[in-house]
Design a protein around this motif. Structure first.
Motif, PDB file in Angstrom:
ATOM      1  N   HIS A 156      11.079  12.620 -40.877  1.00 28.79           N
ATOM      2  CA  HIS A 156      10.729  13.134 -39.555  1.00 28.79           C
ATOM      3  C   HIS A 156      10.040  12.034 -38.759  1.00 28.79           C
TER       4      HIS A 156
ATOM      5  N   PRO B 223       2.984  16.162 -45.530  1.00 27.16           N
ATOM      6  CA  PRO B 223       3.684  14.992 -44.991  1.00 27.16           C
ATOM      7  C   PRO B 223       3.023  13.678 -45.412  1.00 27.16           C
TER       8      PRO B 223
ATOM      9  N   VAL C 212       7.632   9.827 -41.082  1.00 27.00           N
ATOM     10  CA  VAL C 212       6.984  10.553 -42.171  1.00 27.00           C
ATOM     11  C   VAL C 212       8.041  11.256 -43.011  1.00 27.00           C
ATOM     12  N   TYR C 213       7.637  11.578 -44.234  1.00 24.90           N
ATOM     13  CA  TYR C 213       8.507  12.305 -45.162  1.00 24.90           C
ATOM     14  C   TYR C 213       7.865  13.653 -45.437  1.00 24.90           C
ATOM     15  N   HIS C 214       8.622  14.725 -45.188  1.00 24.47           N
ATOM     16  CA  HIS C 214       8.076  16.072 -45.353  1.00 24.47           C
ATOM     17  C   HIS C 214       9.188  17.008 -45.808  1.00 24.47           C
TER      18      HIS C 214
END
Length: 196
Positions: free
Chosen positions: A169, A29, A162-164
């Motif tokens: 997210h 993430p 966040v980017y996951h």
């Protein structure tokens, strides 16, 4: 006896390493930022998940941009740019800047001016006005190291974004992992150095 998965070695061929590298970082993430720059046609920008703190005195950050992106060329050519650290309430803006085309300055509630005159996004959690110190082409990307000139904190409210695994997210208090006997987590050496 339960079966234990063993790590798999990836052959060192370029295609195999590229696919494995992408898979590794899909599972890692990262915070979400929108980086904008002024152009003769108005402000433009893009969404990035590569922004990281480098130093605190002077305040310096780093990020990478794909040189194939039209907005990346504008940011790379600008003498100043603005890095917006986003919270979950700004996810729609992050999505817009991740696609082609930036919102127009005529759209209400999107853009405002900093005291310096630079356009910025007031919906961001934090705003950092920067000037590039160095740009280094690496493969199909360019790594940018930038000095932070001005900071505006707390413009927006919301959980961290966040980017996951190719999705956005939000982090909530429920996502915090605390060992019952250990108490609150202690900062890492980098956090002590970069974040005070």
């Amino acid at each position: 006896m339960p079966q234990v998965d063993t790590p798999q070695s990836v052959p060192g061929t370029p295609g195999d390493l590229t696919d494995a590298y992408k898979a590794a970082f899909r599972g890692h993430p990262a915070g979400v930022a929108v980086i904008t720059a002024d152009t003769p046609d108005g402000p433009t920008g893009l969404t990035a998940s590569s922004v990281a703190s480098v130093a605190v005195d002077p305040p310096v950050l780093v990020f990478s941009l794909s040189t194939n992106s039209g907005s990346a060329g504008a940011v790379l050519g600008a003498p100043l740019f603005v890095v917006h650290l986003m919270h979950a309430g700004g996810v729609e803006l992050a999505r817009r800047f991740a696609s082609t085309g930036s919102p127009s300055v005529d759209e209400p509630g999107i853009w405002e001016r900093l005291p310096s005159g630079d356009w910025y996004l007031p919906a961001a959690a934090s705003v950092l006005r920067c000037r590039p110190l160095s740009t280094t082409p690496i493969g199909s990307s360019t790594v940018v190291v930038a000095e932070v000139l001005d900071i505006v904190l707390g413009l927006g409210q919301g959980e961290p974004l966040v980017y996951h695994n190719r999705e956005f997210h939000s982090l909530t208090d429920r996502s915090r992992l605390v060992h019952p006997a250990a108490g609150p987590a202690r900062p890492t050496q980098h956090e002590r150095t970069s974040d005070g």
